[in-house]
Scaffold this motif. Structure first.
Motif, PDB file in Angstrom:
ATOM      1  N   LEU A 188      45.951  49.065  35.014  1.00 22.54           N
ATOM      2  CA  LEU A 188      46.160  48.298  33.786  1.00 22.54           C
ATOM      3  C   LEU A 188      44.843  48.071  33.048  1.00 22.54           C
ATOM      4  CD1 LEU A 188      48.327  46.815  32.111  1.00 22.54           C
ATOM      5  CD2 LEU A 188      47.794  44.753  33.422  1.00 22.54           C
ATOM      6  N   GLU A 189      43.760  47.915  33.800  1.00 22.23           N
ATOM      7  CA  GLU A 189      42.463  47.652  33.193  1.00 22.23           C
ATOM      8  C   GLU A 189      41.993  48.803  32.316  1.00 22.23           C
ATOM      9  OE1 GLU A 189      43.434  44.995  36.129  1.00 22.23           O
ATOM     10  OE2 GLU A 189      43.197  47.161  36.441  1.00 22.23           O
ATOM     11  N   GLU A 190      42.465  50.007  32.611  1.00 20.28           N
ATOM     12  CA  GLU A 190      42.048  51.171  31.833  1.00 20.28           C
ATOM     13  C   GLU A 190      42.816  51.324  30.527  1.00 20.28           C
ATOM     14  OE1 GLU A 190      42.148  54.750  34.138  1.00 20.28           O
ATOM     15  OE2 GLU A 190      41.323  53.771  35.912  1.00 20.28           O
ATOM     16  N   VAL A 191      43.951  50.654  30.398  1.00 21.11           N
ATOM     17  CA  VAL A 191      44.792  50.820  29.210  1.00 21.11           C
ATOM     18  C   VAL A 191      44.184  50.034  28.052  1.00 21.11           C
ATOM     19  CG1 VAL A 191      47.095  50.586  28.238  1.00 21.11           C
ATOM     20  CG2 VAL A 191      46.818  50.991  30.697  1.00 21.11           C
ATOM     21  N   PRO A 192      43.954  50.672  26.905  1.00 21.29           N
ATOM     22  CA  PRO A 192      43.423  49.932  25.756  1.00 21.29           C
ATOM     23  C   PRO A 192      44.322  48.759  25.381  1.00 21.29           C
ATOM     24  CG  PRO A 192      43.299  52.290  25.366  1.00 21.29           C
ATOM     25  CD  PRO A 192      44.110  52.107  26.619  1.00 21.29           C
ATOM     26  N   GLN A 193      43.721  47.750  24.814  1.00 22.35           N
ATOM     27  CA  GLN A 193      44.466  46.557  24.424  1.00 22.35           C
ATOM     28  C   GLN A 193      44.917  46.592  22.970  1.00 22.35           C
ATOM     29  OE1 GLN A 193      42.885  42.781  25.735  1.00 22.35           O
ATOM     30  NE2 GLN A 193      41.739  43.733  27.400  1.00 22.35           N
ATOM     31  N   GLN A 194      44.385  47.523  22.196  1.00 24.96           N
ATOM     32  CA  GLN A 194      44.738  47.586  20.775  1.00 24.96           C
ATOM     33  C   GLN A 194      45.079  49.016  20.365  1.00 24.96           C
ATOM     34  OE1 GLN A 194      41.187  45.581  19.103  1.00 24.96           O
ATOM     35  NE2 GLN A 194      42.636  44.054  18.354  1.00 24.96           N
ATOM     36  N   ALA A 195      45.797  49.113  19.262  1.00 18.93           N
ATOM     37  CA  ALA A 195      46.225  50.425  18.766  1.00 18.93           C
ATOM     38  C   ALA A 195      46.512  50.331  17.276  1.00 18.93           C
ATOM     39  CB  ALA A 195      47.480  50.880  19.510  1.00 18.93           C
ATOM     40  N   LEU A 196      46.639  51.488  16.652  1.00 13.74           N
ATOM     41  CA  LEU A 196      47.179  51.596  15.309  1.00 13.74           C
ATOM     42  C   LEU A 196      48.596  52.130  15.416  1.00 13.74           C
ATOM     43  CD1 LEU A 196      44.216  53.144  13.271  1.00 13.74           C
ATOM     44  CD2 LEU A 196      44.989  50.776  13.285  1.00 13.74           C
ATOM     45  N   THR A 197      49.498  51.607  14.617  1.00 13.82           N
ATOM     46  CA  THR A 197      50.887  52.045  14.683  1.00 13.82           C
ATOM     47  C   THR A 197      51.511  52.131  13.304  1.00 13.82           C
ATOM     48  OG1 THR A 197      53.050  51.624  15.703  1.00 13.82           O
ATOM     49  CG2 THR A 197      51.823  49.695  14.976  1.00 13.82           C
ATOM     50  N   LEU A 198      52.394  53.113  13.123  1.00 17.04           N
ATOM     51  CA  LEU A 198      53.272  53.102  11.966  1.00 17.04           C
ATOM     52  C   LEU A 198      54.245  51.946  12.145  1.00 17.04           C
ATOM     53  CD1 LEU A 198      52.009  55.940  11.834  1.00 17.04           C
ATOM     54  CD2 LEU A 198      54.212  56.788  11.048  1.00 17.04           C
ATOM     55  N   THR A 199      54.677  51.356  11.061  1.00 21.10           N
ATOM     56  CA  THR A 199      55.569  50.206  11.149  1.00 21.10           C
ATOM     57  C   THR A 199      57.037  50.652  11.185  1.00 21.10           C
ATOM     58  OG1 THR A 199      55.582  49.973   8.742  1.00 21.10           O
ATOM     59  CG2 THR A 199      53.921  48.711   9.967  1.00 21.10           C
ATOM     60  N   ILE A 200      57.885  49.718  11.534  1.00 15.76           N
ATOM     61  CA  ILE A 200      59.304  50.047  11.706  1.00 15.76           C
ATOM     62  C   ILE A 200      59.955  50.538  10.406  1.00 15.76           C
ATOM     63  CG2 ILE A 200      61.565  49.040  12.236  1.00 15.76           C
ATOM     64  CD1 ILE A 200      60.160  47.485  14.491  1.00 15.76           C
ATOM     65  N   PRO A 201      59.687  49.931   9.242  1.00 17.53           N
ATOM     66  CA  PRO A 201      60.306  50.470   8.019  1.00 17.53           C
ATOM     67  C   PRO A 201      59.964  51.931   7.753  1.00 17.53           C
ATOM     68  CG  PRO A 201      59.512  48.255   7.617  1.00 17.53           C
ATOM     69  CD  PRO A 201      58.998  48.653   8.963  1.00 17.53           C
ATOM     70  N   VAL A 202      58.747  52.358   8.096  1.00  9.22           N
ATOM     71  CA  VAL A 202      58.388  53.774   7.919  1.00  9.22           C
ATOM     72  C   VAL A 202      59.260  54.645   8.803  1.00  9.22           C
ATOM     73  CG1 VAL A 202      56.571  55.489   8.186  1.00  9.22           C
ATOM     74  CG2 VAL A 202      56.016  53.234   7.292  1.00  9.22           C
ATOM     75  N   LEU A 203      59.423  54.252  10.072  1.00  7.27           N
ATOM     76  CA  LEU A 203      60.220  55.045  11.006  1.00  7.27           C
ATOM     77  C   LEU A 203      61.669  55.124  10.549  1.00  7.27           C
ATOM     78  CD1 LEU A 203      58.824  53.696  14.397  1.00  7.27           C
ATOM     79  CD2 LEU A 203      58.023  55.653  13.053  1.00  7.27           C
ATOM     80  N   LEU A 204      62.197  54.024  10.047  1.00  7.64           N
ATOM     81  CA  LEU A 204      63.604  53.984   9.628  1.00  7.64           C
ATOM     82  C   LEU A 204      63.841  54.660   8.284  1.00  7.64           C
ATOM     83  CD1 LEU A 204      64.690  50.365  10.632  1.00  7.64           C
ATOM     84  CD2 LEU A 204      64.975  52.481  11.916  1.00  7.64           C
ATOM     85  N   SER A 205      62.768  55.001   7.572  1.00  8.56           N
ATOM     86  CA  SER A 205      62.935  55.604   6.250  1.00  8.56           C
ATOM     87  C   SER A 205      63.359  57.066   6.323  1.00  8.56           C
ATOM     88  CB  SER A 205      61.618  55.508   5.463  1.00  8.56           C
ATOM     89  OG  SER A 205      60.630  56.393   5.999  1.00  8.56           O
ATOM     90  N   ALA A 206      63.238  57.687   7.499  1.00  5.63           N
ATOM     91  CA  ALA A 206      63.549  59.106   7.622  1.00  5.63           C
ATOM     92  C   ALA A 206      65.039  59.375   7.487  1.00  5.63           C
ATOM     93  CB  ALA A 206      63.054  59.632   8.967  1.00  5.63           C
ATOM     94  N   LYS A 207      65.359  60.572   7.050  1.00  5.73           N
ATOM     95  CA  LYS A 207      66.762  60.984   6.938  1.00  5.73           C
ATOM     96  C   LYS A 207      67.424  61.038   8.306  1.00  5.73           C
ATOM     97  CE  LYS A 207      69.540  65.004   5.412  1.00  5.73           C
ATOM     98  NZ  LYS A 207      70.477  64.285   4.536  1.00  5.73           N
TER      99      LYS A 207
END
Length: 259
Positions: A188-207
């Motif tokens: 667990l100590e090796e896993v980064p604590q922060q990230a960049l992510t696309l938001t849910i509205p972007v994901l749901l915008s797809a056909k």
């Protein structure tokens, strides 16, 4: 090529759910179906824009998609949906590196837009957001996290009406633990604590959304996705409201099927 047939099919809201005997069959079916959707789009559009998830749960799907025949990848623009912050450059755990090896180097899309985790965060969110907003997204290929997250939209930071396209987030403990469970990190100590992510509205915008969720560690998340009230307590519940989301699960993630 033999058709892979699900052993069970049901609807959850507007979402089509199909259960397969195992993750290999799940990946084959999902890959073939996504390839067919891409072919249909290429027949009517100059360019197809696709967002991809990077996770071991996507391995079989990505392998099948990479092997698909008669796809003009030169007319496909590819994005990835999240990226760790703080990893050494070239790290194999980088989601960009994962997708490059699993898919992009094999099929050579016309354009691949990578999230740059080394850039200034707000500037990178704006840059990647502009690329996403240049034209509609056609297809999103995604999974569901053990805590129900979509991309890195964990329950504490998920927002179904997020005004942003890309944002920096702090990963919750369940999300970081999953990365160890998946074998991506030794501790667990090796896993980064922060990230960049696309938001849910972007994901749901797809056909079309193609959602691949195999394995026993995802059974709780699949059950919640199908049966809980729609809320950010389990972000994946929002998939039931999408007009064309197809959920591919196996008996490990779905549970026993009565026949």
């Amino acid at each position: 090529m033999l058709k892979v047939t699900p052993i069970h099919t049901e609807m959850a809201g507007s979402m089509l759910v199909r259960v397969f005997e195992n993750r290999r069959m799940l990946g084959e079916a999902a890959g073939r179906e996504a390839a067919a959707a891409i072919r249909a789009l290429l027949a009517s559009k100059t360019t197809v824009r696709i967002i991809f998830a990077a996770a071991p749960s996507q391995n079989e799907f990505l392998a099948e998609l990479a092997a698909a025949q008669d796809l003009d990848w030169s007319r496909i623009t590819a994005f990835h949906m999240d990226e760790y912050l703080g990893l050494p450059e070239g790290s194999p755990q980088s989601f960009g590196s994962f997708l490059r090896e699993a898919l992009f180097d094999k099929v050579k899309p016309g354009r691949v837009h990578y999230i740059n985790p080394a850039a200034e965060l707000e500037a990178e969110c704006e840059r990647y957001g502009r690329l996403l907003a240049e034209a509609p997204i056609d297809i999103v290929c995604l999974g569901i996290g053990e805590n129900g997250h979509l991309a890195f939209n964990d329950p504490p930071v998920a927002d179904f009406h997020d005004p942003r396209l890309v944002k920096a987030v702090t990963l919750d403990a369940a999300c970081r633990t999953q990365q160890v469970n998946d074998g991506c990190f030794a501790s667990l100590e090796e896993v980064p604590q922060q990230a960049l992510t696309l938001t849910i509205p972007v994901l749901l915008s797809a056909k079309w959304l193609f959602c691949m969720v195999p394995g026993p560690t995802k059974r709780g998340a699949v059950t919640r996705t199908l049966h809980e009230s729609v809320s950010t307590a389990c972000p994946s519940t929002i998939l039931r409201s999408h007009g064309d989301c197809r959920l591919f699960v196996d008996t490990d993630s779905f549970g026993a099927v009565v026949r």
